[in-house]
Design a protein around this motif. Structure first.
Motif, PDB file in Angstrom:
ATOM      1  N   LYS A 153      40.760  48.164  38.510  1.00  0.00           N
ATOM      2  CA  LYS A 153      41.223  46.801  38.306  1.00  0.00           C
ATOM      3  C   LYS A 153      41.103  46.460  36.827  1.00  0.00           C
ATOM      4  O   LYS A 153      40.335  47.077  36.085  1.00  0.00           O
ATOM      5  CB  LYS A 153      40.420  45.812  39.142  1.00  0.00           C
ATOM      6  CG  LYS A 153      39.025  45.533  38.623  1.00  0.00           C
ATOM      7  CD  LYS A 153      38.441  44.288  39.273  1.00  0.00           C
ATOM      8  CE  LYS A 153      37.148  43.889  38.570  1.00  0.00           C
ATOM      9  NZ  LYS A 153      36.608  42.621  39.055  1.00  0.00           N
ATOM     10  N   THR A 154      41.898  45.499  36.378  1.00  0.00           N
ATOM     11  CA  THR A 154      41.797  44.971  35.025  1.00  0.00           C
ATOM     12  C   THR A 154      41.618  43.467  35.133  1.00  0.00           C
ATOM     13  O   THR A 154      42.050  42.847  36.101  1.00  0.00           O
ATOM     14  CB  THR A 154      43.055  45.289  34.198  1.00  0.00           C
ATOM     15  OG1 THR A 154      44.186  44.654  34.810  1.00  0.00           O
ATOM     16  CG2 THR A 154      43.308  46.771  34.138  1.00  0.00           C
ATOM     17  N   GLU A 155      40.988  42.889  34.153  1.00  0.00           N
ATOM     18  CA  GLU A 155      40.755  41.443  34.187  1.00  0.00           C
ATOM     19  C   GLU A 155      42.005  40.709  33.738  1.00  0.00           C
ATOM     20  O   GLU A 155      42.776  41.190  32.945  1.00  0.00           O
ATOM     21  CB  GLU A 155      39.567  41.070  33.287  1.00  0.00           C
ATOM     22  CG  GLU A 155      38.274  41.712  33.726  1.00  0.00           C
ATOM     23  CD  GLU A 155      37.831  41.289  35.120  1.00  0.00           C
ATOM     24  OE1 GLU A 155      38.225  40.187  35.570  1.00  0.00           O
ATOM     25  OE2 GLU A 155      37.097  42.057  35.751  1.00  0.00           O
ATOM     26  N   TYR A 171      42.557  39.026  39.479  1.00  0.00           N
ATOM     27  CA  TYR A 171      42.548  40.163  38.560  1.00  0.00           C
ATOM     28  C   TYR A 171      43.831  40.952  38.800  1.00  0.00           C
ATOM     29  O   TYR A 171      44.615  40.633  39.707  1.00  0.00           O
ATOM     30  CB  TYR A 171      41.319  41.060  38.778  1.00  0.00           C
ATOM     31  CG  TYR A 171      41.115  41.501  40.202  1.00  0.00           C
ATOM     32  CD1 TYR A 171      41.779  42.630  40.709  1.00  0.00           C
ATOM     33  CD2 TYR A 171      40.276  40.804  41.064  1.00  0.00           C
ATOM     34  CE1 TYR A 171      41.603  43.034  42.020  1.00  0.00           C
ATOM     35  CE2 TYR A 171      40.095  41.204  42.381  1.00  0.00           C
ATOM     36  CZ  TYR A 171      40.758  42.321  42.848  1.00  0.00           C
ATOM     37  OH  TYR A 171      40.589  42.717  44.156  1.00  0.00           O
TER      38      TYR A 171
END
Length: 417
Positions: free
Chosen positions: A415-417, A133
């Motif tokens: 967090k970002t995917e 991620y």
């Protein structure tokens, strides 16, 4: 008679000499070329224009011109026509999983005479690092970044607009929800003003909303110095005077529907507030060497645990917080640990290592058993890196950020995917 014989002898001798010269010219005009097959093994993913080697070819006279007549895949390589040096043309084609072998035919030519040879480039499969991620991080200038959690690749994806482009955002005023980033800009307009900055994570647009401080809070330099998320609203720490030590701090609620500010009736005086986390009905506030505050939002009490000092709070569960403990004798030195919220004891998870926080202000995140921090280290010659503290295995590792031009005053928000 003798003169005639001598004349005929000279004619015959001249013809013989000319014939021999013509014969030698025929020999010298026969061009020959010798060329060897080119074969090499390299690691996959070379950079564009990397040299792969030189095709070996010779000729008995003149110069050779090189060209590639065939190649698979197309546009993978190129050759210098004069030197025979082969270089990478399209780096993305040198992927072991897609093209384990790059092949081609090279031609060496001289005055219409040519010879060909084969090109074979074998790619070695290497263990490639992939990101699980990306981390969402923001600087004190409002620059928004995504950082690969395993590669350290960093990319600027947006900018939080400010009323004054010269404004420095306090990083403990930076927090994130699933779709927004929130911050506070403290400016003079012409009197002290607190602007709520909202950055939309999806469309990457910004809003600047001036806030009105309740008149019940005294002070001529009233400013919000820390934020945390509270369901659909924000909780802020508002100082009566941001420029004065030991000024009274008020906890306030910021309503995100109408942007109104309401006092919560709780005050304290600690100055260097570094991060704030809310768990159920309690607020936990870390400070840099002024203790750890446990605030009960029901009975409005404040308890200072002087033995705990640090920053970068992150919720592990309802009874534990991750923290970067301040290290005695070091200005910004810190080490990872766990705060037990029942006993108010801290367990050291540093294994004796100390890391430098370029900014002590701001929260961070705990993800899949890993406590994540952005740190620096002179001893490791590290400009900026992701410190991964695995509390399950008690192991710490660092992923280096692949840039030395970004601000070191970055904090991780999500967090970002």
């Amino acid at each position: 008679m003798k003169n005639h014989k001598l004349f005929y002898l000279l004619v015959i001798l001249t013809f013989f000499i000319i014939s021999c010269e013509d014969s030698n010219d025929d020999v010298n005009d026969t061009i020959s070329i010798s060329i060897s097959d080119f074969s090499i093994s390299i690691d996959e993913n070379p950079t564009a224009n990397s040299s792969l080697g030189i095709v070996q070819a010779t000729t008995n006279q003149g110069d050779i011109t090189f060209s590639i007549t065939e190649q698979t895949p197309k546009q993978a390589i190129q050759i210098n026509a004069s030197t025979g040096e082969i270089t990478v043309l399209t780096e993305s084609l040198f992927d072991y999983e897609t093209n384990p072998i790059v092949t081609g035919i090279v031609r060496a030519e001289n005055s219409g005479i040519s010879e060909t040879a084969s090109i074979t480039i074998n790619l070695n499969d290497i263990n490639e690092i992939d990101d699980d991620y990306k981390l969402l991080a923001v600087s004190e200038l409002g620059e928004v970044y995504e950082i690969g959690n395993n590669t350290g690749n960093i990319e600027n994806i947006g900018q939080i607009n400010r009323e004054n482009n010269g404004s420095i955002l306090s990083t403990n005023n930076l927090i994130s929800s699933s779709d927004k980033i929130y911050s506070i800009e403290y400016v003079y307009n012409p009197s002290p003003t607190n602007n709520l900055l909202i950055f939309d994570r999806k469309n990457r647009t910004s809003q600047i909303i001036p806030l009105t401080i309740p008149s019940t809070i005294n002070g001529d330099e009233r400013g919000i110095i820390a934020l945390t998320k509270d369901e659909n609203n924000l909780i802020g720490v508002l100082a009566e005077n941001v420029l004065r030590s030991n000024s009274t701090k008020h906890l306030v609620n910021i309503n995100l529907q109408d942007n109104s500010i309401t006092e919560l009736g709780i005050t304290f005086n600690e100055d260097v507030v570094t991060s704030v986390v809310k768990i159920n009905s309690k607020l936990y506030i870390s400070t840099w060497r002024e203790g750890f505050l446990e605030v009960d939002l029901v009975d409005n009490s404040v308890n200072n645990i002087n033995s705990i000092n640090g920053s970068r709070l992150a919720s592990i569960n309802n009874s534990e917080l991750a923290v970067m403990q301040s290290v005695s004798g070091s200005t910004y030195g810190a080490k990872p640990g766990i705060i037990d919220l029942t006993t108010m004891l801290i367990s050291d998870k540093s294994k004796g290592e100390t890391y430098s926080l370029m900014t002590v202000f701001g929260n961070t995140i705990y993800e899949n058993g890993i406590y994540l921090n952005l740190v620096s280290s002179n001893s490791l010659n590290l400009y900026l890196g992701i410190l991964k503290s695995n509390f399950g295995t008690n192991e710490n590792s660092i992923v280096e950020i692949n840039s030395t031009s970004v601000s070191q005053n970055l904090i991780i928000l999500d967090k970002t995917e």
